[in-house]
Each structure stands twice: as C-alpha cells, then as structure tokens.
Design a protein around this motif. Structure first.
Motif, PDB file in Angstrom:
ATOM      1  N   ASP A 197     -31.260 -34.946  33.219  1.00 28.33           N
ATOM      2  CA  ASP A 197     -32.358 -34.317  33.952  1.00 28.33           C
ATOM      3  C   ASP A 197     -32.033 -34.161  35.432  1.00 28.33           C
ATOM      4  O   ASP A 197     -32.418 -33.178  36.070  1.00 28.33           O
ATOM      5  CB  ASP A 197     -33.636 -35.152  33.811  1.00 28.33           C
ATOM      6  CG  ASP A 197     -34.201 -35.134  32.403  1.00 28.33           C
ATOM      7  OD1 ASP A 197     -33.841 -34.219  31.630  1.00 28.33           O
ATOM      8  OD2 ASP A 197     -34.993 -36.037  32.068  1.00 28.33           O
ATOM      9  N   ASN A 198     -31.328 -35.131  35.980  1.00 27.64           N
ATOM     10  CA  ASN A 198     -31.038 -35.133  37.413  1.00 27.64           C
ATOM     11  C   ASN A 198     -29.738 -34.408  37.760  1.00 27.64           C
ATOM     12  O   ASN A 198     -29.392 -34.296  38.943  1.00 27.64           O
ATOM     13  CB  ASN A 198     -30.953 -36.576  37.931  1.00 27.64           C
ATOM     14  CG  ASN A 198     -32.278 -37.314  37.803  1.00 27.64           C
ATOM     15  OD1 ASN A 198     -33.346 -36.695  37.824  1.00 27.64           O
ATOM     16  ND2 ASN A 198     -32.212 -38.632  37.653  1.00 27.64           N
ATOM     17  N   GLY A 199     -29.018 -33.942  36.736  1.00 30.66           N
ATOM     18  CA  GLY A 199     -27.727 -33.313  36.993  1.00 30.66           C
ATOM     19  C   GLY A 199     -26.796 -34.248  37.736  1.00 30.66           C
ATOM     20  O   GLY A 199     -26.177 -33.880  38.730  1.00 30.66           O
ATOM     21  N   GLY A 200     -26.688 -35.484  37.239  1.00 26.64           N
ATOM     22  CA  GLY A 200     -25.948 -36.535  37.929  1.00 26.64           C
ATOM     23  C   GLY A 200     -24.486 -36.192  38.140  1.00 26.64           C
ATOM     24  O   GLY A 200     -23.993 -35.144  37.696  1.00 26.64           O
ATOM     25  N   GLU A 201     -23.774 -37.120  38.783  1.00 31.15           N
ATOM     26  CA  GLU A 201     -22.392 -36.833  39.191  1.00 31.15           C
ATOM     27  C   GLU A 201     -21.475 -36.566  38.011  1.00 31.15           C
ATOM     28  O   GLU A 201     -20.452 -35.885  38.156  1.00 31.15           O
ATOM     29  CB  GLU A 201     -21.835 -37.999  40.017  1.00 31.15           C
ATOM     30  CG  GLU A 201     -21.742 -39.307  39.251  1.00 31.15           C
ATOM     31  CD  GLU A 201     -21.075 -40.398  40.067  1.00 31.15           C
ATOM     32  OE1 GLU A 201     -20.278 -40.063  40.959  1.00 31.15           O
ATOM     33  OE2 GLU A 201     -21.354 -41.585  39.808  1.00 31.15           O
ATOM     34  N   LEU A 202     -21.800 -37.082  36.832  1.00 33.31           N
ATOM     35  CA  LEU A 202     -20.972 -36.812  35.657  1.00 33.31           C
ATOM     36  C   LEU A 202     -21.498 -35.642  34.833  1.00 33.31           C
ATOM     37  O   LEU A 202     -20.908 -35.293  33.810  1.00 33.31           O
ATOM     38  CB  LEU A 202     -20.879 -38.067  34.783  1.00 33.31           C
ATOM     39  CG  LEU A 202     -20.216 -39.272  35.445  1.00 33.31           C
ATOM     40  CD1 LEU A 202     -20.135 -40.439  34.478  1.00 33.31           C
ATOM     41  CD2 LEU A 202     -18.824 -38.925  35.967  1.00 33.31           C
ATOM     42  N   ILE A 203     -22.601 -35.033  35.271  1.00 33.66           N
ATOM     43  CA  ILE A 203     -23.159 -33.856  34.604  1.00 33.66           C
ATOM     44  C   ILE A 203     -22.835 -32.614  35.423  1.00 33.66           C
ATOM     45  O   ILE A 203     -22.307 -31.629  34.919  1.00 33.66           O
ATOM     46  CB  ILE A 203     -24.678 -33.996  34.406  1.00 33.66           C
ATOM     47  CG1 ILE A 203     -25.011 -35.303  33.671  1.00 33.66           C
ATOM     48  CG2 ILE A 203     -25.235 -32.789  33.660  1.00 33.66           C
ATOM     49  CD1 ILE A 203     -24.404 -35.427  32.297  1.00 33.66           C
ATOM     50  N   GLY A 204     -23.185 -32.658  36.717  1.00 36.40           N
ATOM     51  CA  GLY A 204     -22.725 -31.642  37.641  1.00 36.40           C
ATOM     52  C   GLY A 204     -23.483 -30.329  37.641  1.00 36.40           C
ATOM     53  O   GLY A 204     -23.111 -29.409  38.360  1.00 36.40           O
ATOM     54  N   ARG A 205     -24.552 -30.221  36.851  1.00 36.90           N
ATOM     55  CA  ARG A 205     -25.289 -28.966  36.776  1.00 36.90           C
ATOM     56  C   ARG A 205     -26.607 -29.200  36.058  1.00 36.90           C
ATOM     57  O   ARG A 205     -26.830 -30.256  35.474  1.00 36.90           O
ATOM     58  CB  ARG A 205     -24.472 -27.914  36.031  1.00 36.90           C
ATOM     59  CG  ARG A 205     -24.183 -28.284  34.570  1.00 36.90           C
ATOM     60  CD  ARG A 205     -22.900 -27.679  34.085  1.00 36.90           C
ATOM     61  NE  ARG A 205     -21.750 -28.272  34.765  1.00 36.90           N
ATOM     62  CZ  ARG A 205     -20.498 -27.923  34.502  1.00 36.90           C
ATOM     63  NH1 ARG A 205     -20.234 -27.003  33.613  1.00 36.90           N
ATOM     64  NH2 ARG A 205     -19.500 -28.493  35.138  1.00 36.90           N
ATOM     65  N   ASP A 206     -27.498 -28.222  36.098  1.00 42.42           N
ATOM     66  CA  ASP A 206     -28.726 -28.310  35.316  1.00 42.42           C
ATOM     67  C   ASP A 206     -28.373 -28.336  33.832  1.00 42.42           C
ATOM     68  O   ASP A 206     -27.550 -27.540  33.371  1.00 42.42           O
ATOM     69  CB  ASP A 206     -29.637 -27.116  35.601  1.00 42.42           C
ATOM     70  CG  ASP A 206     -30.181 -27.116  37.012  1.00 42.42           C
ATOM     71  OD1 ASP A 206     -30.263 -28.207  37.606  1.00 42.42           O
ATOM     72  OD2 ASP A 206     -30.522 -26.035  37.515  1.00 42.42           O
TER      73      ASP A 206
END
Length: 301
Positions: free
Chosen positions: A42-51
């Motif tokens: 949901d937060n687009g964290g550092e390991l997600i990197g996007r919506d």
C-alpha cells in the motif's frame, strides 16, 4: 468481480484437457504478518518502488474459495523469514494451515541463523513439501555460510525451494544471479524454483536452468508490467529468450503471486498463451512440471 473471471480461468485449462491448474506461487501468511506485508504494498515501500494495488484483498476463506473456483488444485503458502528468529513462528502457522486445507502444499522457510540446519532437517524428516526464501526482503545472500548445512540437507532430500533471487521489482545488494550461481557451483543437485523467471535478470537464470537439472523457473509476475516497466507498460521477456523458454518446457512452472496481484488472475494465463509456445508447452507449465516436483493432487484425491 470474480464469477466471470473464474469461468475464464476454468475455460483456459479445460481447453488444454487438464484437470485444473497447479499454481506454485501463492501466498497465505499469518494475519499479522500478512497485514504488514500488505501495508508495504500500500505504501509503495522501498522494496516495492511503485503503486501496487492488491486486487484480491480478501480474508483467507474468501481467497480459498476463489482459488477453488479458478480450479487451482494445489498451491503452497510461501512464507518467508525477513529476520532471525521468525522462521519458527511462520513454519508452525504454515504447518497448521496446510493440515486444515487439503489443496495446500505444506510450505516452510528458513533464514541464515545458526539453528537453521537443525530445524530444516526436522521439517524435511516430517515431510514438508517445499521451502521459500526471499533474499530481497530478508537481505541475505543465498550462499551465506550460515546456510551451508541447510543446502546440504535440501540437496540430499531433493526438497524444492522457491527462491526470490531476481532483482524485481527493486534490486538490492542481495539480489541478482551471482549468489545463486555460486551456490549451485557448490550444491549442483539442488531443486530450485526461481521465482518470477528471475526477472529482470531472466537471461542469467535461464542459463542456470539450462546448466543445472534441478533449476526451474516460475512464471509469476514475469510477464506483467511491474517487473519490467515501473510506468505500467506490458512486460515480457526479450524475444530471444522465448525460444529458450520453449526449450525449457519441462523446467518452467506456472505461478501467479496471488493474492498480491494488481491485475486479474486470468490475465497471466493469457500472457503465457501469447508466448505462442504451443499447447503442449502450456500443459507442462500449468500442470505436469509441478506434478513432477510436488506430486499429483488427482492421484492423491
């Protein structure tokens, strides 16, 4: 939202003459861990990197109903330890969940910690079906010396390990093919399923699958936008890799990454068909290869 999709998914495997789907990349986690993971998406964290909107944000019972409606006959839970001391909790929960749900492959995880060889050996003796590791989230190299005893056990037992070692969606110092290449040079008989076709380093992981009998590739998310294009474009392996994936017909297994998909479950099946590698390839990828790795749910029923 899903009734029509279930019919679409079922039509896909029925056209191929299969008894259903084997999906080797599905997540069910203890509720507090699951909520924490979903917050990262949901937060687009550092390991997600996007919506990254989670399409199948339902409770476990509803998700199980959906998978059954889709005709998924067998799937793991794929817990992954993100720090020392949590593998035991995840493994206990996963063992209990698998005991309650007949379609679930009993799945466990491990982390580079001194006690790992001992608890992995015990799990193997008890009959665990598959392990999961996530070097990106766990921030470790798969050839960490603390895991030497684990890999010895798993090489001897032949128990498969689903390994997120590619740099998608966001690379870290712990992702990429280098550590897996070093590991396989020392433990060449390991049964490894490289998650997400190892994207974006798919070419390197295809080479490892060509070189080592036990290296397989799962398709989850690798044909989807988020691994190859942060702006949401259609993703696919480089065209020169498609014939190589075709030649690896017995080494590629279907995986979805359900429930944390930002698109419909059925779309990945269409993208697999769009590779134009033929119905026999699709039958092996969506059923027969996983059966060889983890057993036949039809024979067991």
């Amino acid at each position: 939202m899903t009734d029509g999709e279930a019919a679409e998914v079922r039509a896909f495997w029925q056209r191929l003459g299969l008894p259903g789907l084997m999906d080797l990349h599905v997540h069910f986690l203890p509720p507090p861990i699951e909520r924490a993971v979903w917050r990262e998406f949901d937060n687009g964290g550092e390991l997600i990197g996007r919506d990254w909107p989670i399409r199948y944000r339902f409770d476990a019972d509803e998700r199980l109903r959906l998978l059954r409606d889709f005709g998924v006959r067998r799937f793991p839970t794929l817990p992954y330890a993100h720090k020392p001391g949590v593998a035991g909790f995840l493994n206990d929960w996963s063992r209990a969940f698998a005991a309650e749900v007949p379609e679930v492959l009993w799945t466990a995880t491990f982390y580079p910690e001194p006690e790992a060889p001992s608890y992995v050996a015990e799990l193997v003796r008890d009959g665990v079906a598959v392990f999961k590791v996530h070097s990106q989230v766990g921030r470790f190299h798969v050839d960490d010396p603390l895991l030497d005893g684990v890999w010895e056990v798993l090489e001897d037992s032949g128990t498969p390990v689903v390994a997120h070692v590619g740099s998608g969606p966001v690379g870290t110092p712990y992702t990429g093919p280098e550590a897996m290449t070093r590991l396989l040079a020392r433990f060449p008989r390991l049964q490894v399923v490289v998650a997400h076709l190892g994207a974006p380093e798919t070419a390197d992981f295809v080479t490892l699958a060509e070189r080592y009998d036990g290296v397989h590739l799962d398709t989850s998310m690798a044909l989807a936008p988020f691994f190859t294009d942060p702006h949401g474009g259609r993703g696919e392996p480089a065209r020169d890799l498609v014939p190589r994936l075709g030649a690896l017909r017995h080494k590629v297994v279907y995986g979805s990454d359900f429930p944390t998909l930002p698109f419909r479950y059925a779309e990945q099946l269409g993208w697999l068909a769009d590779l134009d590698l033929g119905d026999d390839w699709l039958r092996d990828v969506c059923w027969h290869n996983a059966v060889r790795l983890v057993g036949d749910p039809v024979a067991a029923s």
